[in-house]
Motif scaffolding. Sequence first.
Motif, PDB file in Angstrom:
ATOM      1  N   TRP B 684       0.878  -1.235   0.004  1.00 51.16           N
ATOM      2  CA  TRP B 684       0.018   0.071   0.057  1.00 51.16           C
ATOM      3  C   TRP B 684       0.707   1.357  -0.056  1.00 51.16           C
ATOM      4  O   TRP B 684       0.603   2.067  -0.808  1.00 51.16           O
ATOM      5  N   GLU B 706      -1.490  10.881  -1.393  1.00 51.84           N
ATOM      6  CA  GLU B 706      -2.571  10.661  -2.112  1.00 51.84           C
ATOM      7  C   GLU B 706      -2.568  11.282  -3.158  1.00 51.84           C
ATOM      8  O   GLU B 706      -3.523  11.124  -4.374  1.00 51.84           O
ATOM      9  N   ASN B 707      -1.685  12.420  -3.527  1.00 52.56           N
ATOM     10  CA  ASN B 707      -1.656  13.491  -4.527  1.00 52.56           C
ATOM     11  C   ASN B 707      -0.810  12.845  -5.427  1.00 52.56           C
ATOM     12  O   ASN B 707      -0.626  13.442  -6.690  1.00 52.56           O
ATOM     13  N   TRP B 743      -2.897   5.321   8.621  1.00 55.35           N
ATOM     14  CA  TRP B 743      -3.436   4.547   7.670  1.00 55.35           C
ATOM     15  C   TRP B 743      -3.705   3.150   8.488  1.00 55.35           C
ATOM     16  O   TRP B 743      -4.937   2.463   8.394  1.00 55.35           O
ATOM     17  N   ASP B 887      -3.043  -1.428  -6.462  1.00 58.79           N
ATOM     18  CA  ASP B 887      -3.410   0.209  -6.050  1.00 58.79           C
ATOM     19  C   ASP B 887      -2.473   0.268  -4.797  1.00 58.79           C
ATOM     20  O   ASP B 887      -2.059  -0.816  -4.169  1.00 58.79           O
ATOM     21  N   PHE B 888      -2.060   1.389  -4.684  1.00 58.66           N
ATOM     22  CA  PHE B 888      -1.172   1.674  -3.587  1.00 58.66           C
ATOM     23  C   PHE B 888      -1.385   3.514  -3.421  1.00 58.66           C
ATOM     24  O   PHE B 888      -2.053   4.062  -4.071  1.00 58.66           O
ATOM     25  N   LEU B 889      -1.047   3.926  -2.269  1.00 58.79           N
ATOM     26  CA  LEU B 889      -1.253   5.425  -1.755  1.00 58.79           C
ATOM     27  C   LEU B 889      -0.690   6.141  -2.920  1.00 58.79           C
ATOM     28  O   LEU B 889       0.437   6.117  -3.169  1.00 58.79           O
ATOM     29  N   GLY B 890      -1.828   6.890  -3.684  1.00 55.77           N
ATOM     30  CA  GLY B 890      -1.127   7.940  -4.560  1.00 55.77           C
ATOM     31  C   GLY B 890      -1.327   7.480  -6.054  1.00 55.77           C
ATOM     32  O   GLY B 890      -1.186   8.176  -6.988  1.00 55.77           O
ATOM     33  N   LYS B 891      -1.487   6.241  -6.237  1.00 55.51           N
ATOM     34  CA  LYS B 891      -1.706   5.235  -7.634  1.00 55.51           C
ATOM     35  C   LYS B 891      -2.474   6.186  -8.396  1.00 55.51           C
ATOM     36  O   LYS B 891      -2.353   6.605  -9.435  1.00 55.51           O
ATOM     37  N   ARG B 892      -3.920   6.403  -8.119  1.00 53.23           N
ATOM     38  CA  ARG B 892      -4.969   7.118  -8.997  1.00 53.23           C
ATOM     39  C   ARG B 892      -4.615   8.474  -9.358  1.00 53.23           C
ATOM     40  O   ARG B 892      -4.808   8.975 -10.538  1.00 53.23           O
ATOM     41  N   SER B 893      -3.651   9.291  -8.456  1.00 49.86           N
ATOM     42  CA  SER B 893      -3.375  10.554  -9.003  1.00 49.86           C
ATOM     43  C   SER B 893      -2.543  10.517 -10.030  1.00 49.86           C
ATOM     44  O   SER B 893      -2.438  11.794 -10.646  1.00 49.86           O
ATOM     45  N   SER B 895      -2.653   9.277 -12.712  1.00 48.40           N
ATOM     46  CA  SER B 895      -3.334   9.137 -13.956  1.00 48.40           C
ATOM     47  C   SER B 895      -4.208  10.591 -14.043  1.00 48.40           C
ATOM     48  O   SER B 895      -4.916  10.685 -15.030  1.00 48.40           O
ATOM     49  N   ARG B 896      -4.302  11.260 -12.889  1.00 52.47           N
ATOM     50  CA  ARG B 896      -4.888  12.712 -13.024  1.00 52.47           C
ATOM     51  C   ARG B 896      -4.356  13.440 -14.133  1.00 52.47           C
ATOM     52  O   ARG B 896      -3.212  13.575 -14.632  1.00 52.47           O
ATOM     53  N   SER B 897      -5.270  14.059 -15.084  1.00 54.59           N
ATOM     54  CA  SER B 897      -4.650  14.846 -16.258  1.00 54.59           C
ATOM     55  C   SER B 897      -3.612  15.620 -15.916  1.00 54.59           C
ATOM     56  O   SER B 897      -2.586  15.695 -16.799  1.00 54.59           O
TER      57      SER B 897
END
Lengths: 105, 1000
Positions: B684, B706-707, B743, B887-893, B895-897
């Motif tokens: 994570w 997470e950013n 966490w 998934d890991f902390l910050g992953k989704r960010s 791919s933020r545009s």
Amino acid sequence: MLLIECPYCGVRAETEFSFGGEGGIARPLDTETMTDEQWGDYVFMRKNPKGLHHEQWNHATGCRRWFNVLRDTVSYRIVAVWKVGEAPPPAAQAWFEKNRQGEKA
Amino acid sequence: MSKRLDSGGRIDRSQRIRFRFNGKSYEGFAGDTLASALLAQGVRLVARSWKYHRPRGILSAGVEEPNALVQLFEGGRTVPNARMTEVALVPGLTARPIHAEPGIEFDWRAVNNRFSRFLPAGFYYKTFMASQKAWHFFEHHIRKASGLGESPTEADPDRYERRFEHCDVLIAGAGLSGLSAALAAARSGARVVLADEQNEMGGWLLSSDATIDGAPAAQWLQDTLAALRALPDVRLLPRTTVFGYQDHNLLTLAERCTDHLAPGSAPAQTPRERLWKVRAKQVVLATGAHERPLVFANNDLPGVMLASAVTTYIRRYAVLPGQKAVVFTNNDMAYDAAVALHKAGAQVQVVDARSEVTGDLSARARSLGIPVMAGHVVVQADGSGSVTSVQVQAFQPDGQLGQASTRLACDLLAVSGGFSPVIHLYCQSGAKPVWHEPGACFVPGAPFQAERSAGACRTPMNMASCAQDGWRAGAEAVQQAGFPAPGGAAPQLLAIETGSLRPLWEVPHPVATSRAPKKFVDFQNDVAASDIHLAVREGFESIEHVKRYTAMGFGTDQGKTSNINGMGIAAQLLGKRIPEVGTTTFRPNYTPVTFGLLAGGELGDLFDPIRTTAIHDWHAAQGALFEDVGQWKRPWYYPKPGEDLHAAVHRECLAVRHAVGTLDASTLGKIDIQGPDAAVLLNWMYTNAWSKLEVGKCRYGLMLDENGMVFDDGVTVRLGEHHYLMHTTSGGAARVLSWLERWLQTEWPHLKVYLTSVTDHWATTVVAGPKARAVLEKICSDVNFDEAAFPFMSYREGTVAGVGARIMRISFSGELSYEVNVPASQGLAVWEAIQAAGAEFGITPYGTESMHVLRAEKGYIIVGQDTDGSMSPVDLGLGGMVAKTKDFLGKRSLSRSDTARTDRKQLVGLLTKDPQLVLPEGAQITDTEFKGQTPHPMLGHVTSSYMSPILGHSIAMAVVKGGHHRMGETVVVPLRDGRNVTATICSPVFFDPKSERQHA
């Protein structure tokens, strides 16, 4: 300097604690299907109420455990304090009924 | 002329005290304040005012004093802006007037007074808006002319202490109300703290000739204090100001411990001041009231004093402030001063703005034959440097002046415009005051915290009521705190009729306000009624705007004698009631508090904990200079005689690359992670995969918020099946541990994994260089150091110099490198054994500067130097470390545009055209030369920059927009001295790009 009741240690001065911002925010489970805006809401957007605020505090120089607090941001009165994973106490129930939106406790 | 009376007062005439003021020597008595002692010696002129440099005298006898400020004491002990009316006289006391050149007798800046019509409120803005050049010219002079006292330039030699106290009832103010409250509260067994700002407890009792419970006030006071002292759980704190009402009934108090004592006479170790942080179950505010002056022409002349202050100087200090007195009042309380003056042998007459004079005090005065001019006002005071006469006219019920004017000769003018309850602490507690029409003042409204007000601060009342009110408040407080109601009764006094008050905010003048001599509202900031008229004319309608425009109430006295008068004048001009104009707000501190008090003992070495490693003394003995990394002292470089930083770093770096060097890496954060779910946690927290890391292997990890931005990095080692050791940066260890704990506790409490900080448990020696293996083989025989047996990024346990050790083959320098971890208690011994073993190879200790250079030659990042919280792994060229499936902390960010843009600032290397030129870190990078044109587009900045000893030329790491796609391109780095330096974008790996050396 607030007086805060750590649910593990009892009443202590604010200087023993560190503030963790809004409480009860669950990390989204399916992050890949979220839009940038939805993800941005989770990362950046926090409630800023004039009134009762669900917060998380850490007893940093004591037991180092995190716990939940319901606090009035105007009067600074602490309405309720409860452990992570427990249900909010009666004093906070009414507020939670009104404001619950898929939060975790 | 003012003088000492032959008898009376609370001074101790057996103790003469010599002191100096304004370069002259004077004498007073124990019990005097600086103010009373000077008045006793006939000194009238004590200061010059802030803007107009008008001569000023002593207005009051307390903390509300706006004029009589001095620079107290000398050197490191000096106190700027001390109020003479509070300063206890002690042997050897020295005081200087402030802000008058060459002196108060003749101040050349009094020329400002001649030009005062060009210097009203707001004149800076109006004068200097037109010309910036003019402002820059005049600013220097204006700065010198403004301000009051001087800051000390020497270190403060005194000690300051801090204490917490918890009590059932805290009472602020030990006058009649506070003492009555204390009597009611203390006898129940409650823990009571009673604090009073003055040198002696008693408040108005110290100046009163009233009779309480059949005894003279002074006697009752003495008996009451003795009774309170005898109770077991009562803490009396004289000389202690309650200066702040904070949250949840925490109040802050400033106790002055030694300034009232002869120098050197206090017991050793007594602090000069003590800060009390008192958490009280219940609070009683018994803070009294401040008298207001009246606003009329030349009301600031020396010799004009508050009526209650005149009474205090006579009765408490045996000083007669003048011998031919006029008392000018709009209420009955001032008649007490008339009586006191008369009994002390002065000639007195009263000018009373009220057409009908009512009240017991005026009746008493008249019965003594004191003449009273009812329905009259003083429109102007006159005198050169000191009041010698006043001009008096009739004052009709409709507010108009009568035609005829009388002149009264006087050398003292005692004024009273009414009393303002001291509601500062009440307001600080978060509550809102309300306007009290009959008393023309603000009074406390509903409480916000667990407190109540009592006495003159609650509402205008006479002394008999103060005693009753204090008792009531004390009884209520103590019962709210869970104690029984007190037995006994409130102290008894004769009640008096207080009479009426005629609101009089600005005394009219035969001539218009803007043309009449100034009528001062705020004495300290030289704000006159004409300034308020000007502000209102210019459209400022709220009192908050009027205050800021005129600077009214902004001095060190915080407008204690001016706020209400100013509001009254503004309200009158606006045709509104005072509450419609605004409510006063008060914030801590009630009176100025010294920095020493707030700093307490946290100074010098105690300001922040200093952390040193087990090997620290060895470094110091070798002559190492140290660098602060967080709270740690890390060796920065080890200069040999004659070496500067560059020479030392040159030698250290080459020693590591050619032979072997040692670095003390004990400061790096170490977190012990154990439990069946340890790998789940690592997956994570880090961007890369951890499930398949074998026991005995090390892996470098990047930690993102997470950013998606890198906030820490480090190598994590698998010590066992469910046992890992995570390394963090030295400065980030606590932050990372908090992050992990948060966490685990709030998001994944079901995970079975436990964290322990072990940073201080282990001492770490890095052994780096081609000879590293050879050195360790000499002192460790139970580990096979062959490349095949102990490959790069693996871990072995063994015995080094007889001590059980954890050895990790990790490299930050790019050389063959081992990190030897032993229990901290053995750290120094093992370090020394390594030095001895390496002596034949020329082993060299190296510091953080060399460490920075060596890793930069390899393009390795330092979090916080090459990153600033806005760099993602891809930005850093480490996109390969980002796992695709989990998934890991910050992953989704990621791919933020915005995070996925290709023109983000990206980490690259820079090679300057001039190989000997070292770019300054932080220098901006542009595409074209900068010749002063703005805006000049910036592409990024230099993050790390050094002269490389092994390469013989300069190297730099930088972040440049879209840098990864600009390899080989030229950029320009403008320098401060005007040069534009050319550099080429390249890979940040400058040395050994295949990393052959660390795999040796």
